[in-house]
Design a protein around this motif. Sequence first.
Motif, PDB file in Angstrom:
ATOM      1  N   SER A  88     -12.365 -26.030  -0.907  1.00 39.41           N
ATOM      2  CA  SER A  88     -13.133 -25.656  -2.081  1.00 39.41           C
ATOM      3  C   SER A  88     -14.430 -24.986  -1.645  1.00 39.41           C
ATOM      4  O   SER A  88     -14.875 -25.135  -0.496  1.00 39.41           O
ATOM      5  N   GLU A  89     -15.060 -24.268  -2.571  1.00 41.31           N
ATOM      6  CA  GLU A  89     -16.356 -23.655  -2.259  1.00 41.31           C
ATOM      7  C   GLU A  89     -17.378 -24.712  -1.868  1.00 41.31           C
ATOM      8  O   GLU A  89     -18.183 -24.508  -0.958  1.00 41.31           O
ATOM      9  N   GLU A  90     -17.336 -25.842  -2.549  1.00 39.68           N
ATOM     10  CA  GLU A  90     -18.288 -26.911  -2.235  1.00 39.68           C
ATOM     11  C   GLU A  90     -18.073 -27.422  -0.815  1.00 39.68           C
ATOM     12  O   GLU A  90     -19.033 -27.675  -0.076  1.00 39.68           O
ATOM     13  N   VAL A  92     -16.835 -25.776   1.741  1.00 38.50           N
ATOM     14  CA  VAL A  92     -17.324 -24.773   2.679  1.00 38.50           C
ATOM     15  C   VAL A  92     -18.846 -24.783   2.720  1.00 38.50           C
ATOM     16  O   VAL A  92     -19.469 -24.751   3.795  1.00 38.50           O
ATOM     17  N   ARG A  93     -19.478 -24.842   1.560  1.00 39.69           N
ATOM     18  CA  ARG A  93     -20.944 -24.814   1.478  1.00 39.69           C
ATOM     19  C   ARG A  93     -21.570 -25.986   2.218  1.00 39.69           C
ATOM     20  O   ARG A  93     -22.654 -25.867   2.782  1.00 39.69           O
ATOM     21  N   TRP A 130     -18.988 -19.913   5.667  1.00 39.81           N
ATOM     22  CA  TRP A 130     -20.236 -20.509   5.177  1.00 39.81           C
ATOM     23  C   TRP A 130     -21.229 -19.419   4.775  1.00 39.81           C
ATOM     24  O   TRP A 130     -21.895 -19.519   3.737  1.00 39.81           O
ATOM     25  N   THR A 133     -20.138 -17.833   1.524  1.00 39.29           N
ATOM     26  CA  THR A 133     -20.144 -18.760   0.393  1.00 39.29           C
ATOM     27  C   THR A 133     -21.541 -19.294   0.110  1.00 39.29           C
ATOM     28  O   THR A 133     -22.055 -19.175  -1.001  1.00 39.29           O
ATOM     29  N   ARG A 134     -22.180 -19.880   1.121  1.00 44.55           N
ATOM     30  CA  ARG A 134     -23.494 -20.501   0.916  1.00 44.55           C
ATOM     31  C   ARG A 134     -24.586 -19.451   0.720  1.00 44.55           C
ATOM     32  O   ARG A 134     -25.431 -19.570  -0.168  1.00 44.55           O
ATOM     33  N   GLU A 136     -23.891 -16.282   0.081  1.00 41.39           N
ATOM     34  CA  GLU A 136     -23.334 -15.250  -0.804  1.00 41.39           C
ATOM     35  C   GLU A 136     -23.570 -13.853  -0.217  1.00 41.39           C
ATOM     36  O   GLU A 136     -23.934 -12.921  -0.935  1.00 41.39           O
TER      37      GLU A 136
END
Length: 316
Positions: A88-90, A92-93, A130, A133-134, A136
């Motif tokens: 999930s994005e979370e 990865v973040r 990361w 995603t984190r 962006e």
Amino acid sequence: MREKLTDALYGAGWSTVKKLPEPVAVRLGRTIADLAWKRRGKGVRRLESNYARVVPDATPERLAELSRAGMRSYLRYWMESFRLPAWSEERVRNGMEVTDLHHLTDGLASDRGVILALPHLANWDLAGAWVTTRLETPFTTVQERLKPESLYDRFVAYRAGLGMEVLPHTGGTAFGVLARRLREGGLVCLVADRDLSASGVEVKFFGDRARMPAGPALLAQQTGALLLPVTLWYDASPVMKARVHAPVEVPETGTRGEKTSVMTQTLADAFATGIADHPEDWHMLQRLWLDDLDPDKTPDKTPDTTPDTTPDVGQP
């Protein structure tokens, strides 16, 4: 047949491992790592030989412990990479903690373009995911051509799915595209601790001669982009750690070649710092030092066959 088998194995990894419960995948990776370590194939022996240069005072027992830990770290990389498309994005973040991130964020805010140069430490694909995603922030990287072509396509699709723009290493156009992205204020990420081409830059690495890509230093000189070394490592937690090192400055004097040599040596020194701190997370299962590449000085004269599937860039 060997190429087709390799492609099938990687395909099975991405299609099957990502469906496994995480504890099962972790145990599977450790089991495979331990079996490979016990077999002491060419890759394991080369890994141990490389560790002997990084930790020159290590006893044979210590080197064996390091190579076992190194294989477990290497298989952790693969298990994570096979599962990354399903994270999930979370996840990865929260999958990485970064020290001195301001070097990167300040560089991106300056719009001058940023080059991140990494060695083969821990999980560079997770680091890339990361960033996209984190932070962006999309970025551009380079992928070596793999055989068969279907395997190369798998890696391109995998990394593109993580938010990377992937360029082929061969064909002569990668350097120009990277330079254009940097002039536009973009981000470029390159794994840059191994270059066996004739255009690589000779450096001192753990006291002996090695060759590393000229690409990062040349791109920084040509575009004015910020060049930042990055090192990665694992610890006991499931979260990977990273450090963004201070910028590698372009020397004020000297020829283009002299500047490239100085900058690449500075990169090598930063890489060495991270590798010395966490040698077991350096996944170098191939020959690197020039003396090891010289058949007259190397007892094992057979070529390395371990596939290198990481994105490297050299001098165009």
